[in-house]
Every structure is written in structure tokens, then in C-alpha cells.
Design a protein around this motif. Structure first.
Motif, mmCIF file in Angstrom:
data_model
loop_
_atom_site.group_PDB
_atom_site.id
_atom_site.type_symbol
_atom_site.label_atom_id
_atom_site.label_comp_id
_atom_site.label_asym_id
_atom_site.label_seq_id
_atom_site.Cartn_x
_atom_site.Cartn_y
_atom_site.Cartn_z
ATOM 1 N N SER A 124 0.831 -1.208 0.000
ATOM 2 C CA SER A 124 0.000 0.000 0.000
ATOM 3 C C SER A 124 0.864 1.257 0.000
ATOM 4 O O SER A 124 0.518 2.252 -0.645
ATOM 5 C CB SER A 124 -0.958 0.000 1.188
ATOM 6 N N GLU A 125 2.015 1.238 0.701
ATOM 7 C CA GLU A 125 2.926 2.382 0.682
ATOM 8 C C GLU A 125 3.515 2.588 -0.712
ATOM 9 O O GLU A 125 3.641 3.719 -1.182
ATOM 10 C CB GLU A 125 4.049 2.182 1.702
ATOM 11 N N LYS A 126 3.841 1.470 -1.384
ATOM 12 C CA LYS A 126 4.426 1.553 -2.723
ATOM 13 C C LYS A 126 3.426 2.133 -3.715
ATOM 14 O O LYS A 126 3.771 2.997 -4.535
ATOM 15 C CB LYS A 126 4.871 0.161 -3.166
ATOM 16 N N THR A 127 2.177 1.675 -3.656
ATOM 17 C CA THR A 127 1.164 2.198 -4.579
ATOM 18 C C THR A 127 0.854 3.657 -4.275
ATOM 19 O O THR A 127 0.611 4.443 -5.198
ATOM 20 C CB THR A 127 -0.126 1.354 -4.534
ATOM 21 N N ALA A 128 0.858 4.016 -3.004
ATOM 22 C CA ALA A 128 0.615 5.420 -2.648
ATOM 23 C C ALA A 128 1.736 6.298 -3.191
ATOM 24 O O ALA A 128 1.477 7.403 -3.697
ATOM 25 C CB ALA A 128 0.497 5.562 -1.137
ATOM 26 N N LYS A 129 2.973 5.816 -3.094
ATOM 27 C CA LYS A 129 4.123 6.580 -3.602
ATOM 28 C C LYS A 129 4.037 6.730 -5.120
ATOM 29 O O LYS A 129 4.281 7.816 -5.668
ATOM 30 C CB LYS A 129 5.423 5.874 -3.222
ATOM 31 N N ALA A 130 3.669 5.651 -5.823
ATOM 32 C CA ALA A 130 3.535 5.703 -7.285
ATOM 33 C C ALA A 130 2.427 6.673 -7.682
ATOM 34 O O ALA A 130 2.577 7.437 -8.659
ATOM 35 C CB ALA A 130 3.242 4.313 -7.840
ATOM 36 N N ARG A 131 1.329 6.657 -6.955
ATOM 37 C CA ARG A 131 0.221 7.571 -7.234
ATOM 38 C C ARG A 131 0.662 9.022 -7.026
ATOM 39 O O ARG A 131 0.330 9.909 -7.817
ATOM 40 C CB ARG A 131 -0.959 7.232 -6.316
ATOM 41 N N GLU A 132 1.419 9.252 -5.977
ATOM 42 C CA GLU A 132 1.933 10.593 -5.674
ATOM 43 C C GLU A 132 2.854 11.084 -6.788
ATOM 44 O O GLU A 132 2.765 12.240 -7.227
ATOM 45 C CB GLU A 132 2.677 10.533 -4.335
ATOM 46 N N GLU A 133 3.752 10.207 -7.275
ATOM 47 C CA GLU A 133 4.671 10.576 -8.358
ATOM 48 C C GLU A 133 3.910 10.895 -9.643
ATOM 49 O O GLU A 133 4.258 11.838 -10.359
ATOM 50 C CB GLU A 133 5.665 9.446 -8.615
ATOM 51 N N LYS A 134 2.865 10.115 -9.927
ATOM 52 C CA LYS A 134 2.075 10.346 -11.136
ATOM 53 C C LYS A 134 1.366 11.696 -11.062
ATOM 54 O O LYS A 134 1.327 12.441 -12.055
ATOM 55 C CB LYS A 134 1.060 9.219 -11.318
ATOM 56 N N LEU A 135 0.828 12.024 -9.897
ATOM 57 C CA LEU A 135 0.165 13.326 -9.738
ATOM 58 C C LEU A 135 1.157 14.481 -9.897
ATOM 59 O O LEU A 135 0.834 15.501 -10.515
ATOM 60 C CB LEU A 135 -0.525 13.402 -8.369
#
Length: 172
Positions: A111-122
Motif C-alpha cells: 500500500s505504501e508503494k502504490t501510494a508513492k507511485a500515485r503521488e509521483e504520477k500526480l
């Protein structure tokens, strides 16, 4: 005088025919209750296999019901045990349930990894929005490459608003 024994003759007053016998007192009571229970009708079953078949089916049904009840009790016990362990884990105690140790850590890391990827995409999308593009360049790419306006605009933004680089990328 003594009674004479006769051979082959039966005394009608002391014996009954072989086909009919009078039931004893207990049997009479049971038969009377059965007749009353059935509303006065009596059915005689001369085929002993019919009773055995229905009796066998009843036994199978009872066995199946008992097995299902036993299985239900076992699953209830396991569920209660797992729920109890989940509660103890949330209280800070050690747990050996399904969501213990390694799995919880892996889920947290994922969940931390997906949150980080989502943050980078934004963040990347925000950077693309800052790039200024000319509307004439967008129209040129839409006409020449026959792609949608949003695709042309996005591709131009990726290449810093340079139509030449955008067209080279789209043709390759």
C-alpha cells in the motif's frame, strides 16, 4: 374323570387357528394406540423390504444431518479462534492467525508503494500542466497524425511544446 387326549382334533375352546393369534396385553395397548392415532385405519405391510428401505433412508438422512452439524461446529470453532487471534493482535499480543506478521507487513509495504507511485504520477501531471502549448501546434498535430485533441495536447506537453519533436515521436 380325566380329560381324554384326542389325536388330530383341536378343542375349539382352548386353541385358536394357526393363522390368528391373540396379542398379549402390552401389544394390544400399542396396537390400540396406533389405530387411534391413524384415525381408525390400519395398514398391514406384508413386504418387510419396504420398511427396511424407508428405515435405511431415514438413517442416511440422520447421519447426513449429524455430519453437517458436526462440520458447522468445527467451522464455528475455527472462525472464533481466528477472530480471537485477530483481536489479540490488535491489542499488541502475538498472533498466529491468517493476517499475522509477514502478510500484514507485505500488505503495508504494498500500500505504501502504490501510494508513492500515485503521488509521483500526480506530481508528473502537475508538471505537464505547467508546460505552455500553442493551439496552432495542437491543430497541426491533430490534422496530420489523425489523433484526438487530448492525445495531441498531452504529447506536445511531454515534449515541452515542441511540435517537431512531437511529430517525430508520433511517426516512429
Amino acid at each position: 374323570m380325566s380329560p381324554k387326549k384326542s389325536k388330530g382334533k383341536k378343542n375349539p375352546s382352548t386353541s385358536q387357528s394357526d393363522s390368528q393369534t391373540e396379542p398379549s396385553g402390552d401389544t394390544k395397548t400399542v396396537l390400540t394406540q396406533a389405530v387411534e392415532k391413524n384415525g381408525g385405519s390400519v395398514s398391514v405391510n406384508s413386504d418387510p423390504s419396504v420398511g427396511d428401505e424407508s428405515n435405511s433412508q431415514d438413517r442416511v438422512k440422520k447421519h447426513d444431518a449429524k455430519g453437517a452439524a458436526d462440520l458447522e461446529r468445527v467451522t464455528d470453532y475455527v472462525e472464533e479462534k481466528e477472530l480471537g487471534q485477530g483481536v489479540s493482535a490488535s491489542l499488541g499480543q502475538t498472533s498466529t492467525g491468517l493476517l499475522s506478521g509477514g502478510i500484514e507487513e507485505a500488505m503495508k509495504a504494498l500500500s505504501e508503494k502504490t501510494a508513492k507511485a500515485r503521488e509521483e504520477k500526480l506530481a508528473y501531471e502537475r508538471e505537464l500542466r505547467k508546460v505552455v502549448v500553442n493551439k496552432d501546434h495542437i491543430e497541426l498535430i491533430v490534422r496530420e497524425m489523425e489523433i484526438s485533441r487530448t492525445e495531441a495536447e498531452r504529447c506536445l506537453r511531454k515534449h515541452g511544446g515542441d511540435p517537431v519533436k512531437t511529430l517525430i515521436t508520433l511517426t516512429n
